[in-house]
Design a protein around this motif. Structure first.
Motif, PDB file in Angstrom:
ATOM      1  N   ILE A  34     -30.306  54.829  59.611  1.00  0.00           N
ATOM      2  CA  ILE A  34     -29.248  55.847  59.691  1.00  0.00           C
ATOM      3  C   ILE A  34     -29.623  57.074  58.872  1.00  0.00           C
ATOM      4  O   ILE A  34     -29.448  58.221  59.316  1.00  0.00           O
ATOM      5  CB  ILE A  34     -27.912  55.248  59.212  1.00  0.00           C
ATOM      6  N   LEU A  35     -30.153  56.855  57.665  1.00  0.00           N
ATOM      7  CA  LEU A  35     -30.568  57.975  56.822  1.00  0.00           C
ATOM      8  C   LEU A  35     -31.712  58.753  57.456  1.00  0.00           C
ATOM      9  O   LEU A  35     -31.735  59.990  57.415  1.00  0.00           O
ATOM     10  CB  LEU A  35     -30.975  57.450  55.441  1.00  0.00           C
ATOM     11  N   ALA A  92     -32.379  66.552  50.495  1.00  0.00           N
ATOM     12  CA  ALA A  92     -32.867  66.039  49.214  1.00  0.00           C
ATOM     13  C   ALA A  92     -31.931  64.962  48.666  1.00  0.00           C
ATOM     14  O   ALA A  92     -32.389  63.938  48.138  1.00  0.00           O
ATOM     15  CB  ALA A  92     -33.006  67.187  48.216  1.00  0.00           C
ATOM     16  N   LEU A  93     -30.627  65.180  48.797  1.00  0.00           N
ATOM     17  CA  LEU A  93     -29.667  64.178  48.319  1.00  0.00           C
ATOM     18  C   LEU A  93     -29.762  62.888  49.133  1.00  0.00           C
ATOM     19  O   LEU A  93     -29.721  61.781  48.571  1.00  0.00           O
ATOM     20  CB  LEU A  93     -28.248  64.738  48.398  1.00  0.00           C
ATOM     21  N   LEU A  94     -29.909  63.010  50.443  1.00  0.00           N
ATOM     22  CA  LEU A  94     -30.081  61.825  51.277  1.00  0.00           C
ATOM     23  C   LEU A  94     -31.404  61.131  50.975  1.00  0.00           C
ATOM     24  O   LEU A  94     -31.500  59.893  51.043  1.00  0.00           O
ATOM     25  CB  LEU A  94     -30.003  62.205  52.756  1.00  0.00           C
ATOM     26  N   SER A  95     -32.430  61.906  50.616  1.00  0.00           N
ATOM     27  CA  SER A  95     -33.726  61.326  50.255  1.00  0.00           C
ATOM     28  C   SER A  95     -33.611  60.460  49.019  1.00  0.00           C
ATOM     29  O   SER A  95     -34.280  59.417  48.909  1.00  0.00           O
ATOM     30  CB  SER A  95     -34.753  62.440  50.017  1.00  0.00           C
ATOM     31  N   VAL A  96     -32.783  60.896  48.070  1.00  0.00           N
ATOM     32  CA  VAL A  96     -32.566  60.112  46.859  1.00  0.00           C
ATOM     33  C   VAL A  96     -32.032  58.729  47.215  1.00  0.00           C
ATOM     34  O   VAL A  96     -32.536  57.705  46.740  1.00  0.00           O
ATOM     35  CB  VAL A  96     -31.586  60.851  45.920  1.00  0.00           C
ATOM     36  N   VAL A  97     -31.020  58.706  48.078  1.00  0.00           N
ATOM     37  CA  VAL A  97     -30.431  57.425  48.493  1.00  0.00           C
ATOM     38  C   VAL A  97     -31.468  56.579  49.227  1.00  0.00           C
ATOM     39  O   VAL A  97     -31.587  55.368  49.000  1.00  0.00           O
ATOM     40  CB  VAL A  97     -29.199  57.664  49.384  1.00  0.00           C
ATOM     41  N   ARG A 203     -43.723  69.299  42.299  1.00  0.00           N
ATOM     42  CA  ARG A 203     -44.670  68.183  42.233  1.00  0.00           C
ATOM     43  C   ARG A 203     -44.019  66.826  42.410  1.00  0.00           C
ATOM     44  O   ARG A 203     -44.530  65.957  43.106  1.00  0.00           O
ATOM     45  CB  ARG A 203     -45.419  68.220  40.894  1.00  0.00           C
ATOM     46  N   GLY A 204     -42.878  66.610  41.754  1.00  0.00           N
ATOM     47  CA  GLY A 204     -42.208  65.327  41.854  1.00  0.00           C
ATOM     48  C   GLY A 204     -41.016  65.356  42.780  1.00  0.00           C
ATOM     49  O   GLY A 204     -40.130  64.505  42.677  1.00  0.00           O
ATOM     50  N   SER A 205     -40.990  66.303  43.708  1.00  0.00           N
ATOM     51  CA  SER A 205     -39.841  66.496  44.580  1.00  0.00           C
ATOM     52  C   SER A 205     -39.572  65.260  45.432  1.00  0.00           C
ATOM     53  O   SER A 205     -40.498  64.617  45.954  1.00  0.00           O
ATOM     54  CB  SER A 205     -40.086  67.706  45.492  1.00  0.00           C
ATOM     55  N   VAL A 206     -38.284  64.949  45.588  1.00  0.00           N
ATOM     56  CA  VAL A 206     -37.914  63.825  46.451  1.00  0.00           C
ATOM     57  C   VAL A 206     -38.290  64.112  47.902  1.00  0.00           C
ATOM     58  O   VAL A 206     -38.504  63.180  48.685  1.00  0.00           O
ATOM     59  CB  VAL A 206     -36.407  63.519  46.349  1.00  0.00           C
ATOM     60  N   LEU A 207     -38.391  65.375  48.266  1.00  0.00           N
ATOM     61  CA  LEU A 207     -38.763  65.716  49.635  1.00  0.00           C
ATOM     62  C   LEU A 207     -40.206  65.339  49.915  1.00  0.00           C
ATOM     63  O   LEU A 207     -40.524  64.779  50.973  1.00  0.00           O
ATOM     64  CB  LEU A 207     -38.546  67.213  49.884  1.00  0.00           C
ATOM     65  N   LEU A 208     -41.116  65.645  48.984  1.00  0.00           N
ATOM     66  CA  LEU A 208     -42.521  65.257  49.149  1.00  0.00           C
ATOM     67  C   LEU A 208     -42.667  63.744  49.121  1.00  0.00           C
ATOM     68  O   LEU A 208     -43.487  63.172  49.843  1.00  0.00           O
ATOM     69  CB  LEU A 208     -43.384  65.898  48.056  1.00  0.00           C
TER      70      LEU A 208
END
Length: 728
Positions: A34-35, A92-97, A203-208
């Motif tokens: 779903i995410l 980015a917020l959904l990536s965290v989850v 560098r530490g982005s949740v997107l990468l």
């Protein structure tokens, strides 16, 4: 070697032994799907909106959105921010989850196929050219950006000409007005490209981490976007300069700083800072004087601040999302880099290479193909240099190693300081004060995803492959999931005094009888020597100098985006909520009651809210994260101290050199022959080819892979190109 051991994946999920794969619950898989669908759909809609915006349909759609949403407390700026910057922050917020619920399951869920598969992201399309080695996926991305720019320019040009044809103006007036309006549109197109510019260097982005692209790969996307963005902004400025020169009021316009509308002078300052960064980032300047490139690139602060002053809050909201993601990463890196880190030991090897062993806490995790940014304050208080990690995370829980080739002024000073310290009294107070950012790298150890590996290294490029070898040997010995079974190392060095670098891994002690479990071959090419310097090809492996622990700081900080999913997720969420709260309070308590309408001032306030939200709300989480880190570190302090002593002592011992399959003197690797031999011996399988070395080596390997793939037959393997070379 037992053939069955070679042709069967080691310790796969279907194998026996100690490997145990925990099955992922159904609801977790469902949540992940779903995410993925939500993030993919949101990103597609966001990109589609940017593409259609230059058309009349896009402009009308935007105007309808603003009319429907601008009645909120956030106003037009809030509507614009939500439409153009909101999607990337929501992703980015959904990536965290997604990262939190995924954990390590992604690694275990990877399954191999009986048949080789073609992959766009590992197939090199362009090899020689201004872009370097470009995969098919990257090539598609480049074409999309070029198509967007061409489409946007053509669309805006047609719309401007149609609007001017209805006005009864002279040819000169029409021409000047055309240049000014077209210049404005070029600036808007550049602003859309600018919205992507800072994403690859977080560098530490949740997107990468979400798309599993490490920073060393993403930097080239920043370079490409930087060239395109500065080209658009330069044309934007030149069109205005030409028009104002013809009108005869160039100086008056350049120095103007209006309250309502675009403020010209801040834009001039921003453009000049950008041009200076652009000029010094060109390869000839960067290679001849890296320090000049590094220091002038810090002008990005001036560039961003004065851009916000130039366009105001309304237009800056088009690109603010990428800036906010970068600020999150930059503040976290700043907090991590404040800690003084133990240098457990330092060595100067005869080949001109320095080995540093740095302390790290047990709960800081990383993968074998990771890298760190290192600062030594006795050498420079500003310079940070990237180095690949040469140790596996399974080599030890409390240390991390890097190999540094002495090539420039900074590395020469480092080697000189170590040698000078070694001449003093043993374990004297002389120290090197180190700070570390990272480690950064792939979210999962993707070198473990291939059953067949070819590791191609040039000189010190062997460093990350030492970590790979150690990782595989430890995994095999400990019964952990590990697919690689056929490994070919191709290493090109200038002189044979570099060969002892392979001796930093004691393969037999790491994994006894590893040759019965792995098909490991090593082909070494010594290019500048025609024969072995010593009898029977033996080379000197002694250490010129080695030091006792050099500093009394502590282990590396865990404050890194890849360090702890829950803490880093809370950091992103709290900063985002803080930004919304600050913007809301600013509008309710200040902007709306006092009727603040000055564009440049509101642009500055928007940027200030972004910075303050990261510093205040994100800083609160970072502070709690730091306290948690100290509490965890205190529990392992005694154990870590004992381990540091052991590592410092053991690293000084000489190790027996590895057994080489072949050493070829006075020759260079013939990749056509190498890949041809692999094709005949390994058959129709997927082969992961990892390259770490100079651009010429990468191009040679990529060219051969492309050639083999294009003429491949069903009985041949598919080679997958993976570059691990880092170039700022």
């Amino acid at each position: 070697m037992d053939k069955s051991s070679v042709h069967r994946p080691l310790l796969s999920s279907r194998g026996s032994g100690h490997a145990h794969v925990r099955k992922t619950p159904l609801f977790v898989n469902l949540a992940k799907w779903i995410l993925k669908i939500a993030m993919g759909l949101l990103f597609t809609l966001w990109v589609a909106l940017i593409f259609v915006f230059p058309a009349e349909f896009g402009s009308e759609l935007y105007e309808k959105w603003v009319a429907a949403t601008s009645g909120t407390v956030f106003g037009v700026t809030g509507s614009t921010f939500l439409l153009f910057s909101g999607p990337i922050i929501i992703i980015a917020l959904l990536s965290v989850v997604f990262l939190i619920i995924s954990g390590e399951e992604e690694l275990h869920e990877k399954k191999t196929s009986s048949y080789p598969s073609f992959r766009l992201w590992t197939f090199p399309v362009l090899v020689d050219g201004p872009f370097g080695v470009v995969s098919a996926t990257e090539f598609v991305g480049i074409l999309l950006f070029i198509a967007f720019v061409i489409w946007a320019v053509c669309s805006y040009t047609v719309r401007i000409l149609n609007s001017l044809s209805a006005d009864s103006l002279t040819f000169k007036e029409n021409s000047l007005l055309f240049m000014e309006i077209l210049g404005l549109r070029f600036g808007l197109i550049g602003l859309f490209c600018f919205s992507f510019l800072f994403l690859p260097i977080s560098r530490g982005s949740v997107l990468l981490r979400l798309i599993n692209i490490p920073f060393e790969h993403a930097t080239k996307y920043h370079v490409w976007l930087g060239h395109l963005t500065m080209l658009l902004f330069t044309v934007h400025g030149l069109l205005y300069v030409v028009a104002w020169t013809i009108e005869g009021n160039l100086l008056q316009e350049i120095l103007s700083w209006t309250d309502i509308g675009i403020a010209i002078l801040p834009g001039v300052i921003s453009l000049l800072a950008g041009l200076l960064m652009w000029a010094t980032s060109m390869p000839p300047v960067r290679k001849l004087n890296f320090e000049l490139f590094f220091y002038t690139h810090q002008l990005y602060v001036i560039f961003v601040v004065f851009l916000a002053l130039h366009v105001g809050d309304f237009l800056f909201a088009f690109a603010a999302g990428g800036i906010f993601i970068f600020l999150l990463d930059r503040f976290l890196r700043f907090c991590q880099s404040r800690r003084v880190v133990d240098i457990i030991s330092a060595k100067c090897l005869p080949c001109g290479t320095v080995e540093l062993v740095v302390a790290k806490p047990e709960n800081l995790r990383y993968n074998a193909l990771s890298f760190v940014f290192l600062q030594v304050r006795e050498l420079s208080s500003l310079q940070w240099h990237p180095f690949s990690v040469s140790s596996s995370p399974m080599d030890g829980k409390h240390h991390i190693s890097v190999l540094i080739k002495v090539l420039g002024k900074w590395t020469e000073k480092l080697r000189g300081n170590i040698l000078k310290s070694s001449e003093d009294v043993p374990c004297s107070p002389t120290k090197l004060t180190a700070s570390v950012e990272g480690p950064y790298g792939h979210e999962i150890p993707y070198h473990m995803m291939y059953e067949n590996l070819i590791l191609v290294a040039g000189g010190i490029g062997i460093s990350p492959f030492l970590a790979i070898l150690s990782d595989i040997l430890h995994s095999v010995h400990q019964g952990k999931p590990c697919l690689p079974r056929n490994i070919l190392i191709v290493w090109a060095v200038k002189k044979s005094n570099e060969l002892p670098l392979l001796s930093t891994i004691d393969m037999e002690s790491t994994c006894p009888s590893f040759s019965t479990k792995l098909n490991l071959q090593t082909h070494i090419y010594v290019t500048r020597e025609s024969e072995p310097p010593l009898e029977e090809g033996q080379v000197e492996s002694t250490v010129e100098s080695s030091l006792c622990p050099m500093s009394k700081g502590c282990g590396m900080s865990v404050l890194v985006g890849t360090g702890h999913n829950i803490w880093s997720g809370l950091y992103v969420i709290s900063s985002t909520l803080g930004f919304v709260i600050l913007i809301g309070l600013l509008d309710i308590l200040y902007i709306n009651p006092f009727d603040i309408t000055t564009w440049w001032y509101k642009g500055l306030l928007l940027l200030a809210c972004m910075v303050a939200s990261v510093f205040i709300f994100g800083g609160l989480v970072v502070g709690l994260w730091h306290l948690w880190d100290r509490r965890m570190s205190a529990k392992e302090q005694r154990k870590e101290a004992e381990h540091i002593k052991a590592v410092a002592h053991n690293d000084l011992d000489e190790r027996s050199p590895a057994n080489f399959t072949s050493i070829n003197y006075g020759a260079r690797p013939d990749f056509n022959e190498i890949f041809g031999t692999v094709s005949r011996e390994w058959g129709p399988v997927d082969v992961g080819v990892f390259v770490c070395g100079p651009p010429s080596l990468q191009s040679s390997v990529a060219k051969e892979i492309r050639s083999h793939t294009l003429r491949r037959q069903s009985i041949d393997p598919i080679f997958h190109f993976n570059s691990h070379s880092f170039d700022l």
